[in-house]
Scaffold this motif. Structure first.
Motif, PDB file in Angstrom:
ATOM      1  N   LEU A 174       0.809  -1.217   0.000  1.00 60.93           N
ATOM      2  CA  LEU A 174       0.000   0.000   0.000  1.00 60.93           C
ATOM      3  C   LEU A 174       0.843   1.268   0.000  1.00 60.93           C
ATOM      4  O   LEU A 174       1.619   1.519   0.907  1.00 60.93           O
ATOM      5  N   THR A 175       0.671   2.053  -1.047  1.00 61.93           N
ATOM      6  CA  THR A 175       1.093   3.454  -1.116  1.00 61.93           C
ATOM      7  C   THR A 175      -0.032   4.182  -1.834  1.00 61.93           C
ATOM      8  O   THR A 175      -0.781   3.561  -2.599  1.00 61.93           O
ATOM      9  N   PRO A 176      -0.191   5.492  -1.628  1.00 60.07           N
ATOM     10  CA  PRO A 176      -1.264   6.194  -2.337  1.00 60.07           C
ATOM     11  C   PRO A 176      -1.182   6.043  -3.855  1.00 60.07           C
ATOM     12  O   PRO A 176      -2.200   5.818  -4.519  1.00 60.07           O
ATOM     13  N   GLN A 177       0.015   6.143  -4.394  1.00 65.88           N
ATOM     14  CA  GLN A 177       0.163   6.048  -5.844  1.00 65.88           C
ATOM     15  C   GLN A 177      -0.232   4.670  -6.361  1.00 65.88           C
ATOM     16  O   GLN A 177      -0.959   4.552  -7.362  1.00 65.88           O
ATOM     17  N   ASP A 178       0.223   3.622  -5.695  1.00 70.31           N
ATOM     18  CA  ASP A 178      -0.099   2.268  -6.146  1.00 70.31           C
ATOM     19  C   ASP A 178      -1.565   1.936  -5.909  1.00 70.31           C
ATOM     20  O   ASP A 178      -2.173   1.199  -6.685  1.00 70.31           O
ATOM     21  N   PHE A 179      -2.143   2.475  -4.832  1.00 69.47           N
ATOM     22  CA  PHE A 179      -3.568   2.255  -4.605  1.00 69.47           C
ATOM     23  C   PHE A 179      -4.385   2.824  -5.757  1.00 69.47           C
ATOM     24  O   PHE A 179      -5.287   2.163  -6.285  1.00 69.47           O
ATOM     25  N   ILE A 180      -4.082   4.047  -6.157  1.00 65.63           N
ATOM     26  CA  ILE A 180      -4.815   4.674  -7.261  1.00 65.63           C
ATOM     27  C   ILE A 180      -4.617   3.885  -8.548  1.00 65.63           C
ATOM     28  O   ILE A 180      -5.582   3.590  -9.264  1.00 65.63           O
ATOM     29  N   ARG A 181      -3.378   3.538  -8.850  1.00 64.34           N
ATOM     30  CA  ARG A 181      -3.043   2.927 -10.133  1.00 64.34           C
ATOM     31  C   ARG A 181      -3.433   1.454 -10.226  1.00 64.34           C
ATOM     32  O   ARG A 181      -3.903   0.996 -11.272  1.00 64.34           O
ATOM     33  N   GLU A 182      -3.288   0.717  -9.134  1.00 62.39           N
ATOM     34  CA  GLU A 182      -3.405  -0.734  -9.206  1.00 62.39           C
ATOM     35  C   GLU A 182      -4.723  -1.302  -8.672  1.00 62.39           C
ATOM     36  O   GLU A 182      -5.116  -2.406  -9.051  1.00 62.39           O
ATOM     37  N   VAL A 183      -5.411  -0.559  -7.807  1.00 59.77           N
ATOM     38  CA  VAL A 183      -6.528  -1.156  -7.068  1.00 59.77           C
ATOM     39  C   VAL A 183      -7.818  -0.355  -7.152  1.00 59.77           C
ATOM     40  O   VAL A 183      -8.906  -0.925  -7.264  1.00 59.77           O
ATOM     41  N   SER A 184      -7.734   0.968  -7.084  1.00 52.23           N
ATOM     42  CA  SER A 184      -8.925   1.807  -6.867  1.00 52.23           C
ATOM     43  C   SER A 184     -10.015   1.613  -7.915  1.00 52.23           C
ATOM     44  O   SER A 184     -11.200   1.784  -7.625  1.00 52.23           O
TER      45      SER A 184
END
Length: 299
Positions: A174-184
Motif C-alpha cells: 500500500l502506497t497512495p500512488q499504487d492504490f490509485i493505479r493498481e486497485v482503486s
C-alpha cells in the motif's frame, strides 16, 4: 515524517443505494487532528454520530456495516478503502441515508472526488497499529493471516469455478500512488442469478450493470468488459484495504488472504483487538504544517 491528514474542503458525491434503491448524498467534511473518522446519519432528526472503531463494525457476507447498536450505515468498505489508500486520518462523513452509494462498484469515483479537493496536513503524527506477533484465522475454506511488518502488504487469492474468473492472485504493497493505479478502479462483482433472486426477495432494490461487474454462467455481461483481466482479485484487495481500516488507524502488517470475505476479515480484526495483539504507535511530529489553499496538494 508522516503527519495526519484531513480533506482540504467538503467533498460531495451522490448515487443510488443498492439496498434501498434511494438516491443518497454523502458529504465528507474536514476534522482536526486526532478526531479520527466519524460517520453521521445526517438524514435523521437527531443526526447521531458513529465513530470508526472496530467495536462498531459488523462484517456481513457481502458488505461491512457500521453501527452504534441502534442506527447503522452499510457498505462503508469502498469509502474506507479510499481513505486508507490515500492516507486520510480525520474526516466527518455525513450520510443522508442508511448506506454508502455503490457508484460504479469501485473506489475510483470517491478517490477522484477526494483528489479534486486535496488534503490538509495536520500538526500531529499519524497513528498506526503494529502487530505484537503473527496471527491466523481459518473459517471454513477461508484463511487470513497477519505477520509483523514495517508496511502494509497484501497477498490475496480467490477462486471461482467460472471461465471469466478461475483462480486469481494479486500481491500489493500500500502506497497512495499504487492504490490509485493498481486497485482503486476494480469493481465489485456478482452473479446474475443470485442478484435477480435477491431483487425478487426485496433484499436489493437498486443496482445495475453500471455499478458492478455482472456475470452469467458463461461470461461478463457488461458491454465494456473488464478494466483488467484480474479485476476480480484486485477488487478483493480493495475490499481488504477498506476492511483493515475499520480498526480506525492503518495497520502495518503482512496480510495473506485466501478465499476470504468481509465477515472473516472483520472477525479476524476483532480477534486481534480483543487478544491485545495490536499496539498503537505514532510517528514523531516535528513542525506544524498547514497548506494554504493555493498550495494544496492532490493525492
Amino acid at each position: 515524517m508522516e503527519y495526519q491528514r484531513t480533506v482540504a474542503d467538503v467533498v460531495i458525491f451522490e448515487g443510488e443505494g443498492v439496498f434501498s434503491g434511494k438516491k443518497i448524498r454523502v458529504e465528507i467534511h474536514p476534522l482536526r487532528e486526532n478526531e479520527g473518522i466519524v460517520f453521521e446519519r445526517a438524514d435523521l432528526s437527531d443526526k447521531p454520530r458513529i465513530p470508526l472503531v472496530i467495536e462498531n463494525i459488523v462484517g456481513l457476507e457481502g458488505a461491512v456495516l457500521l453501527t452504534n447498536g441502534k442506527e447503522s450505515i452499510s457498505l462503508v468498505e469502498h469509502l474506507l478503502s479510499a481513505f486508507h489508500g490515500l492516507g486520510i486520518d480525520n474526516a466527518l462523513v455525513k450520510v443522508f441515508g442508511e448506506e454508502i452509494p455503490l457508484l460504479d462498484g469501485s473506489a475510483f469515483p470517491i478517490v477522484r472526488a477526494l483528489q479534486e479537493v486535496g488534503y490538509l496536513l495536520l500538526p500531529a503524527p499519524r497513528k498506526k497499529f503494529v502487530l505484537k506477533r503473527p496471527f491466523q484465522l481459518v473459517n471454513g475454506v477461508g484463511k487470513i493471516s497477519f505477520k509483523p511488518s514495517h508496511k502494509l502488504s497484501i497477498n490475496a487469492r480467490i477462486y471461482f469455478e467460472h471461465p471469466s474468473i478461475g483462480e486469481q492472485t494479486f500481491k500489493f504493497t500500500l502506497t497512495p500512488q499504487d492504490f490509485i493505479r493498481e486497485v482503486s478502479f476494480a469493481r465489485t462483482f456478482g452473479f446474475k442469478d443470485l442478484l435477480e433472486e435477491r431483487k425478487k426477495k426485496g433484499l436489493l432494490k437498486g443496482g445495475s450493470l453500471s455499478n458492478a461487474i455482472v456475470i452469467d454462467k458463461e461470461k461478463v455481461l457488461n458491454a465494456e468488459g473488464l478494466r483488467a483481466q484480474d479485476e476480480f482479485v484486485r477488487h478483493k484487495v480493495l475490499d481488504i484495504v477498506g476492511d483493515l481500516f475499520t480498526l480506525g488507524h492503518p495497520l502495518l502488517a503482512e496480510v495473506s488472504a485466501e478465499l476470504t470475505g468481509h465477515k472473516l476479515h472483520i472477525e479476524a480484526l476483532k480477534a486481534l483487538s480483543q487478544a491485545g495483539l495490536l499496539e498503537e504507535v505514532s510517528t514523531r511530529a516535528l513542525t506544524f504544517l498547514w497548506i494554504p489553499k493555493k498550495k494544496r496538494r492532490s493525492f
